[in-house]
Scaffold this motif. Structure first.
Motif, PDB file in Angstrom:
ATOM      1  N   SER A  74      80.286  26.278   5.147  1.00 48.32           N
ATOM      2  CA  SER A  74      79.143  26.396   4.242  1.00 48.32           C
ATOM      3  C   SER A  74      79.183  25.308   3.175  1.00 48.32           C
ATOM      4  O   SER A  74      78.144  24.788   2.762  1.00 48.32           O
ATOM      5  CB  SER A  74      79.069  27.791   3.609  1.00 48.32           C
ATOM      6  N   SER A  78      76.026  22.784   3.265  1.00 45.52           N
ATOM      7  CA  SER A  78      75.095  22.960   2.146  1.00 45.52           C
ATOM      8  C   SER A  78      75.377  22.027   0.974  1.00 45.52           C
ATOM      9  O   SER A  78      74.714  22.128  -0.056  1.00 45.52           O
ATOM     10  CB  SER A  78      75.153  24.409   1.645  1.00 45.52           C
ATOM     11  N   SER A  86      69.687  24.793   1.294  1.00 46.35           N
ATOM     12  CA  SER A  86      70.387  26.001   0.850  1.00 46.35           C
ATOM     13  C   SER A  86      69.749  26.598  -0.400  1.00 46.35           C
ATOM     14  O   SER A  86      69.591  27.815  -0.493  1.00 46.35           O
ATOM     15  CB  SER A  86      71.871  25.721   0.621  1.00 46.35           C
ATOM     16  N   ASN A  90      67.934  29.188   1.561  1.00 47.98           N
ATOM     17  CA  ASN A  90      69.147  29.977   1.812  1.00 47.98           C
ATOM     18  C   ASN A  90      69.821  29.672   3.147  1.00 47.98           C
ATOM     19  O   ASN A  90      70.489  30.531   3.709  1.00 47.98           O
ATOM     20  CB  ASN A  90      68.852  31.480   1.708  1.00 47.98           C
ATOM     21  N   ASN A  91      69.668  28.463   3.644  1.00 49.11           N
ATOM     22  CA  ASN A  91      70.330  28.069   4.884  1.00 49.11           C
ATOM     23  C   ASN A  91      71.594  27.303   4.501  1.00 49.11           C
ATOM     24  O   ASN A  91      71.544  26.133   4.162  1.00 49.11           O
ATOM     25  CB  ASN A  91      69.405  27.207   5.752  1.00 49.11           C
ATOM     26  N   TYR A  92      72.739  27.994   4.556  1.00 47.17           N
ATOM     27  CA  TYR A  92      74.013  27.425   4.129  1.00 47.17           C
ATOM     28  C   TYR A  92      74.823  26.841   5.273  1.00 47.17           C
ATOM     29  O   TYR A  92      75.928  26.342   5.046  1.00 47.17           O
ATOM     30  CB  TYR A  92      74.839  28.500   3.404  1.00 47.17           C
ATOM     31  N   TYR A 126      66.036  31.625   5.464  1.00 47.51           N
ATOM     32  CA  TYR A 126      66.616  32.948   5.236  1.00 47.51           C
ATOM     33  C   TYR A 126      66.146  33.486   3.893  1.00 47.51           C
ATOM     34  O   TYR A 126      65.832  32.723   2.982  1.00 47.51           O
ATOM     35  CB  TYR A 126      68.147  32.883   5.254  1.00 47.51           C
ATOM     36  N   LYS A 129      71.407  34.452   0.696  1.00 46.58           N
ATOM     37  CA  LYS A 129      72.677  33.861   1.122  1.00 46.58           C
ATOM     38  C   LYS A 129      73.355  34.795   2.120  1.00 46.58           C
ATOM     39  O   LYS A 129      73.885  34.356   3.138  1.00 46.58           O
ATOM     40  CB  LYS A 129      73.581  33.625  -0.094  1.00 46.58           C
ATOM     41  N   SER A 132      71.988  34.465   5.574  1.00 46.06           N
ATOM     42  CA  SER A 132      72.447  33.224   6.196  1.00 46.06           C
ATOM     43  C   SER A 132      73.860  33.383   6.757  1.00 46.06           C
ATOM     44  O   SER A 132      74.140  33.007   7.894  1.00 46.06           O
ATOM     45  CB  SER A 132      72.412  32.087   5.164  1.00 46.06           C
ATOM     46  N   HIS A 135      73.820  35.739   9.826  1.00 43.65           N
ATOM     47  CA  HIS A 135      73.306  35.098  11.041  1.00 43.65           C
ATOM     48  C   HIS A 135      74.335  34.136  11.622  1.00 43.65           C
ATOM     49  O   HIS A 135      74.538  34.079  12.844  1.00 43.65           O
ATOM     50  CB  HIS A 135      71.983  34.378  10.762  1.00 43.65           C
ATOM     51  N   TYR A 136      74.999  33.387  10.764  1.00 44.72           N
ATOM     52  CA  TYR A 136      76.050  32.475  11.216  1.00 44.72           C
ATOM     53  C   TYR A 136      77.141  33.250  11.964  1.00 44.72           C
ATOM     54  O   TYR A 136      77.578  32.857  13.040  1.00 44.72           O
ATOM     55  CB  TYR A 136      76.629  31.729  10.014  1.00 44.72           C
TER      56      TYR A 136
END
Length: 191
Positions: A74, A78, A86, A90-92, A126, A129, A132, A135-136
């Motif tokens: 992350s 990010s 991010s 919110n895509n880290y 997302y 946080k 994100s 999902h990861y």
């Protein structure tokens, strides 16, 4: 006439003294500013690690992953939580959007045949946080291509497995993850 020259000498010495003091104060201010910038750079990194450590640790442990790797990835993806992707979406983890039209397009660096290039890609959005990170974790534990990540016995194996599975195209990606982990002692989160 001789007395006048001596007076001028005193004035010159006094003037040089004040010029030297002025120059020293400027130099000291430059050093303080540089030190403050260094502290700001250190602080944003420490702040990101502190504010993200809990979500990374809880999420990783729930899915059987290494918190150190999750947090380090992350950081890389990010830019310590400072990238627009991010902060705004919110895509880290730099996760790309599969369904066209639902993501947000950004320029990204990718390696093709060992050569670095800039490309436009669609990235997932997302709501938080936490979403994100969740999902990861699902991606790494459910997608067949990442099955070796779950078998890893330590953070270095996990980082190399993530790279081999094609998470990123950067040929130094695993080493970058490991470097962040070791520099900031993130391996302590894995215990």
């Amino acid at each position: 006439m001789k007395a006048f020259k001596t007076g001028c000498g005193c004035i010159s010495i006094i003037a040089l003294f004040f010029i030297a003091l002025f120059a020293i104060s400027i130099f000291v201010n430059i050093l303080k500013t540089r030190d403050n910038e260094g502290l700001k750079n250190l602080n944003y990194r420490e702040e990101y690690l502190e504010s993200t450590k809990e979500v990374a640790t809880k999420t990783a442990k729930r899915y059987g992953l290494f918190p150190s790797v999750m947090l380090a990835q992350s950081v890389l993806e990010s830019n310590w939580g400072r990238s627009e992707l991010s902060k705004k979406y919110n895509n880290y983890f730099g996760i790309k959007e599969i369904k066209k039209g639902e993501g947000v397009v950004y320029e990204t660096e990718e390696y093709v045949d060992g050569e670095s290039g800039r490309y436009l890609e669609s990235f997932k959005k997302y709501s938080s946080k936490q979403e994100s990170f969740e999902h990861y974790a699902k991606l790494l534990t459910k997608a067949d291509r990442y099955k070796e990540v779950k078998k890893a016995t330590n953070y270095t194996e996990a980082a190399h497995s993530i790279m081999k599975a094609g998470y990123a195209t950067d040929p130094k990606y695993a080493n970058k993850i490991i470097s962040v982990i070791e520099k900031y002692n993130l391996q302590e989160l894995d215990n």
